[in-house]
Design a protein around this motif. Structure first.
Motif, PDB file in Angstrom:
ATOM      1  N   SER A  65      49.436  59.648  20.957  1.00 55.13           N
ATOM      2  CA  SER A  65      49.742  61.008  21.425  1.00 55.13           C
ATOM      3  C   SER A  65      49.730  61.122  22.953  1.00 55.13           C
ATOM      4  O   SER A  65      50.206  62.100  23.503  1.00 55.13           O
ATOM      5  N   ASN A  66      49.192  60.095  23.653  1.00 54.50           N
ATOM      6  CA  ASN A  66      49.152  60.113  25.124  1.00 54.50           C
ATOM      7  C   ASN A  66      49.885  58.920  25.729  1.00 54.50           C
ATOM      8  O   ASN A  66      49.641  58.548  26.878  1.00 54.50           O
ATOM      9  N   TYR A  67      50.786  58.344  24.953  1.00 56.33           N
ATOM     10  CA  TYR A  67      51.440  57.092  25.352  1.00 56.33           C
ATOM     11  C   TYR A  67      52.248  57.242  26.641  1.00 56.33           C
ATOM     12  O   TYR A  67      52.304  56.330  27.460  1.00 56.33           O
ATOM     13  N   GLU A  68      52.861  58.426  26.825  1.00 60.12           N
ATOM     14  CA  GLU A  68      53.733  58.607  27.996  1.00 60.12           C
ATOM     15  C   GLU A  68      52.947  58.760  29.300  1.00 60.12           C
ATOM     16  O   GLU A  68      53.502  58.594  30.389  1.00 60.12           O
ATOM     17  N   LYS A  69      51.669  59.072  29.215  1.00 58.12           N
ATOM     18  CA  LYS A  69      50.869  59.304  30.427  1.00 58.12           C
ATOM     19  C   LYS A  69      50.454  58.013  31.130  1.00 58.12           C
ATOM     20  O   LYS A  69      50.140  58.017  32.306  1.00 58.12           O
ATOM     21  N   TYR A  70      50.441  56.907  30.382  1.00 58.31           N
ATOM     22  CA  TYR A  70      49.956  55.638  30.928  1.00 58.31           C
ATOM     23  C   TYR A  70      50.899  54.505  30.547  1.00 58.31           C
ATOM     24  O   TYR A  70      51.747  54.655  29.667  1.00 58.31           O
ATOM     25  N   THR A  71      50.748  53.367  31.227  1.00 62.26           N
ATOM     26  CA  THR A  71      51.537  52.191  30.852  1.00 62.26           C
ATOM     27  C   THR A  71      50.831  51.469  29.707  1.00 62.26           C
ATOM     28  O   THR A  71      49.611  51.598  29.542  1.00 62.26           O
ATOM     29  N   ILE A  76      45.583  48.186  27.268  1.00 65.02           N
ATOM     30  CA  ILE A  76      45.031  46.848  27.014  1.00 65.02           C
ATOM     31  C   ILE A  76      43.914  46.527  28.005  1.00 65.02           C
ATOM     32  O   ILE A  76      42.849  46.017  27.623  1.00 65.02           O
ATOM     33  N   ASP A  77      44.134  46.822  29.290  1.00 63.47           N
ATOM     34  CA  ASP A  77      43.102  46.565  30.304  1.00 63.47           C
ATOM     35  C   ASP A  77      41.824  47.347  30.010  1.00 63.47           C
ATOM     36  O   ASP A  77      40.710  46.823  30.140  1.00 63.47           O
ATOM     37  N   PHE A  78      42.002  48.599  29.608  1.00 66.80           N
ATOM     38  CA  PHE A  78      40.834  49.433  29.291  1.00 66.80           C
ATOM     39  C   PHE A  78      40.065  48.840  28.115  1.00 66.80           C
ATOM     40  O   PHE A  78      38.836  48.772  28.123  1.00 66.80           O
ATOM     41  N   ARG A  79      40.797  48.387  27.108  1.00 69.96           N
ATOM     42  CA  ARG A  79      40.160  47.826  25.918  1.00 69.96           C
ATOM     43  C   ARG A  79      39.430  46.521  26.234  1.00 69.96           C
ATOM     44  O   ARG A  79      38.370  46.246  25.666  1.00 69.96           O
ATOM     45  N   ILE A  80      39.972  45.713  27.126  1.00 69.93           N
ATOM     46  CA  ILE A  80      39.295  44.470  27.518  1.00 69.93           C
ATOM     47  C   ILE A  80      37.973  44.784  28.213  1.00 69.93           C
ATOM     48  O   ILE A  80      36.935  44.181  27.925  1.00 69.93           O
ATOM     49  N   PHE A 192      47.554  46.276  36.842  1.00 72.85           N
ATOM     50  CA  PHE A 192      46.189  46.786  36.717  1.00 72.85           C
ATOM     51  C   PHE A 192      46.045  48.020  37.601  1.00 72.85           C
ATOM     52  O   PHE A 192      46.276  47.973  38.804  1.00 72.85           O
ATOM     53  N   ASN A 193      45.692  49.143  36.985  1.00 76.39           N
ATOM     54  CA  ASN A 193      45.632  50.421  37.689  1.00 76.39           C
ATOM     55  C   ASN A 193      44.271  51.065  37.435  1.00 76.39           C
ATOM     56  O   ASN A 193      44.039  51.681  36.385  1.00 76.39           O
ATOM     57  N   PHE A 194      43.365  50.915  38.403  1.00 78.11           N
ATOM     58  CA  PHE A 194      42.001  51.410  38.242  1.00 78.11           C
ATOM     59  C   PHE A 194      41.964  52.926  38.109  1.00 78.11           C
ATOM     60  O   PHE A 194      41.139  53.469  37.350  1.00 78.11           O
ATOM     61  N   VAL A 195      42.864  53.621  38.811  1.00 79.35           N
ATOM     62  CA  VAL A 195      42.910  55.087  38.730  1.00 79.35           C
ATOM     63  C   VAL A 195      43.233  55.532  37.310  1.00 79.35           C
ATOM     64  O   VAL A 195      42.598  56.448  36.770  1.00 79.35           O
ATOM     65  N   ASN A 196      44.210  54.885  36.687  1.00 81.72           N
ATOM     66  CA  ASN A 196      44.571  55.226  35.311  1.00 81.72           C
ATOM     67  C   ASN A 196      43.439  54.921  34.332  1.00 81.72           C
ATOM     68  O   ASN A 196      43.228  55.661  33.363  1.00 81.72           O
ATOM     69  N   LEU A 201      39.187  56.930  30.755  1.00 80.27           N
ATOM     70  CA  LEU A 201      37.750  57.076  30.504  1.00 80.27           C
ATOM     71  C   LEU A 201      37.366  58.546  30.409  1.00 80.27           C
ATOM     72  O   LEU A 201      36.647  58.964  29.485  1.00 80.27           O
ATOM     73  N   LYS A 202      37.851  59.342  31.362  1.00 78.09           N
ATOM     74  CA  LYS A 202      37.533  60.767  31.378  1.00 78.09           C
ATOM     75  C   LYS A 202      38.110  61.474  30.149  1.00 78.09           C
ATOM     76  O   LYS A 202      37.438  62.300  29.523  1.00 78.09           O
ATOM     77  N   ASP A 203      39.360  61.133  29.805  1.00 76.12           N
ATOM     78  CA  ASP A 203      40.025  61.767  28.661  1.00 76.12           C
ATOM     79  C   ASP A 203      39.336  61.443  27.337  1.00 76.12           C
ATOM     80  O   ASP A 203      39.235  62.282  26.444  1.00 76.12           O
ATOM     81  N   THR A 204      38.902  60.199  27.214  1.00 79.77           N
ATOM     82  CA  THR A 204      38.449  59.706  25.903  1.00 79.77           C
ATOM     83  C   THR A 204      36.937  59.711  25.718  1.00 79.77           C
ATOM     84  O   THR A 204      36.468  59.383  24.628  1.00 79.77           O
ATOM     85  N   LEU A 205      36.197  60.069  26.740  1.00 77.74           N
ATOM     86  CA  LEU A 205      34.736  60.068  26.615  1.00 77.74           C
ATOM     87  C   LEU A 205      34.255  60.935  25.453  1.00 77.74           C
ATOM     88  O   LEU A 205      33.399  60.493  24.667  1.00 77.74           O
ATOM     89  N   PRO A 206      34.794  62.164  25.275  1.00 80.68           N
ATOM     90  CA  PRO A 206      34.355  62.955  24.115  1.00 80.68           C
ATOM     91  C   PRO A 206      34.698  62.266  22.789  1.00 80.68           C
ATOM     92  O   PRO A 206      33.918  62.314  21.845  1.00 80.68           O
ATOM     93  N   ILE A 207      35.890  61.629  22.726  1.00 83.78           N
ATOM     94  CA  ILE A 207      36.286  60.924  21.503  1.00 83.78           C
ATOM     95  C   ILE A 207      35.308  59.799  21.215  1.00 83.78           C
ATOM     96  O   ILE A 207      34.879  59.606  20.069  1.00 83.78           O
TER      97      ILE A 207
END
Length: 404
Positions: A65-71, A76-80, A192-196, A201-207
């Motif tokens: 549902s948020n695929y267009e906001k990020y690459t 993948i980088d976040f998951r690693i 690799f985009n640290f800002v993204n 992290l901010k978006d998904t913390l509640p999840i």
């Protein structure tokens, strides 16, 4: 249309094999290894299911549902990063609890195995968004079959669960690089985009918070039973609990293929059709739950006796109670996924904060008094409470969107 058919078939096959992995491992271990070792494996697998939420952090619904906001590479980088963090935390946790060498080894090796699964799941989300869900189903099928064969053969030859888990990790790592990455590299772009990553992290913390608490609630009976009863009792609990995975598996058959459709209906503000689709999902799951309970009451225990080589005749009612509780949990979990699409996060966090306290109190009271039987009844009670809370939240949210 052809891709949708392939998506359904391969998602069905792959999800089935993946969901029954732990079942096959438990059967093999109960026949090859000591019952106490099987109990430790059951506890370790349940424990890593909890920490697995830390590694995934967000679920597939959020990614799509948020695929267009990020690459794709951002996901993948976040998951690693979260998977590496999970390994560190699990290692600290295992040593702080002063477990013996075998128990620490089983916990850490299962953790490594599940971290590979976690990173693969981010790749599967990319494939699903690009209408290639069937490729993730094929991947799960190959990993499941080859992994089970490698584990069982290694355990038969060595009678050593630790070595068997190492063989499983090697198989999954090789298939991740030779199949998952190979089949998805055309869809993976970005740097690799640290800002993204901070935004994710901010978006998904509640999840993450309520998903982590949800997994704790789902397995709290197992965790607390570990403090009040033996490893053998933990093994029996795990065996009785195993058939309940069928209900959760059926929910993935129904939910995963239509997540994208639900997301489109919501974005187009077609709330009535959205609710109708959700209602049909729930009715299907209730039917499956009733069918599972009938099977558990009639043939469940004889089948488990044959599969595990243990006399479980005294636990027929226990099995049915677990299946009823699992049906309640599956319905609540599907409502949770639907509410993610409706951007409801804070309220879900509150629900699971309440349920964490409630389930822990119920478990301590009943398990300390009635051991294994107490764990079974505690599970049923707090799953019923959880479903009631989710029903209230879903219809309250739906009415809000209808008014707008």
């Amino acid at each position: 249309m052809e891709n949708r058919k392939k998506d359904f078939i391969w998602n069905f096959i792959g999800s089935s094999i993946n969901s029954f992995n732990s079942l096959f491992f438990m059967i093999a271990i109960n026949h090859i290894n000591l019952k106490s070792e099987a109990g430790i494996f059951t506890f370790a697998y349940s424990l890593i299911c909890l920490f697995f939420i830390l590694s995934t952090f967000y679920n597939r619904v959020y990614q799509i549902s948020n695929y267009e906001k990020y690459t794709p590479k951002d996901f993948i980088d976040f998951r690693i990063l979260t998977s590496v963090l999970t390994i560190i935390i699990v290692t600290i946790f295992a040593f702080i609890n002063n477990y013996n060498f075998f128990k620490i080894g089983v916990i850490l090796l299962i953790c490594l195995f599940r971290m590979i699964e976690s990173i693969s799941d981010a790749v599967y989300g990319i494939l699903q968004k690009n209408n290639q869900l069937y490729k993730s189903g094929i991947s799960l099928t190959i990993k499941g079959i080859v992994g089970i064969i490698a584990f069982v053969i290694t355990d038969l030859l060595t009678k050593n669960i630790l070595i068997s888990l190492v063989s499983l990790i090697i198989v999954n790592a090789l298939l991740f690089f030779t199949f998952d990455i190979k089949n998805s590299k055309e869809y993976i772009y970005g740097i690799f985009n640290f800002v993204n990553l901070k935004k994710i992290l901010k978006d998904t913390l509640p999840i993450f918070i309520y998903s982590f608490l949800a997994m704790y609630v789902a397995n709290s009976s197992k965790y607390i039973l570990d403090y009040f009863d033996t490893a053998e009792a933990q093994n029996i609990f795990g065996i009785i609990f195993m058939p309940s995975t069928i209900i959760g598996l059926c929910s993935s058959y129904i939910v995963v293929p239509i997540i994208t459709s639900l997301n489109n209906l919501f974005k187009n503000k077609n709330i009535d059709k959205f609710n109708k689709m959700v209602r049909n999902m729930m009715l299907s799951l209730i039917f499956i739950g009733v069918l599972a309970c009938l099977c558990g009451l009639t043939i469940g225990i004889p089948v488990l006796n044959i599969m595990y080589g243990i006399n479980l005749n005294a636990y027929r009612i226990h099995l049915v109670i677990v299946l009823i509780g699992a049906t309640f949990y599956t319905l609540a979990n599907v409502y949770s996924q639907v509410l993610v699409l409706l951007n409801v996060h804070k309220e879900q966090t509150i629900i699971y904060l309440i349920m964490t306290i409630v389930s822990t109190i119920i478990c301590f009271v009943l398990i300390s008094a009635f051991k294994l039987t107490g764990a079974i009844y505690a599970y049923l009670i707090f799953m019923a409470i959880l479903l009631i809370m989710y029903l209230f939240l879903y219809y309250k949210t739906l009415n809000k969107y209808k008014r707008n």
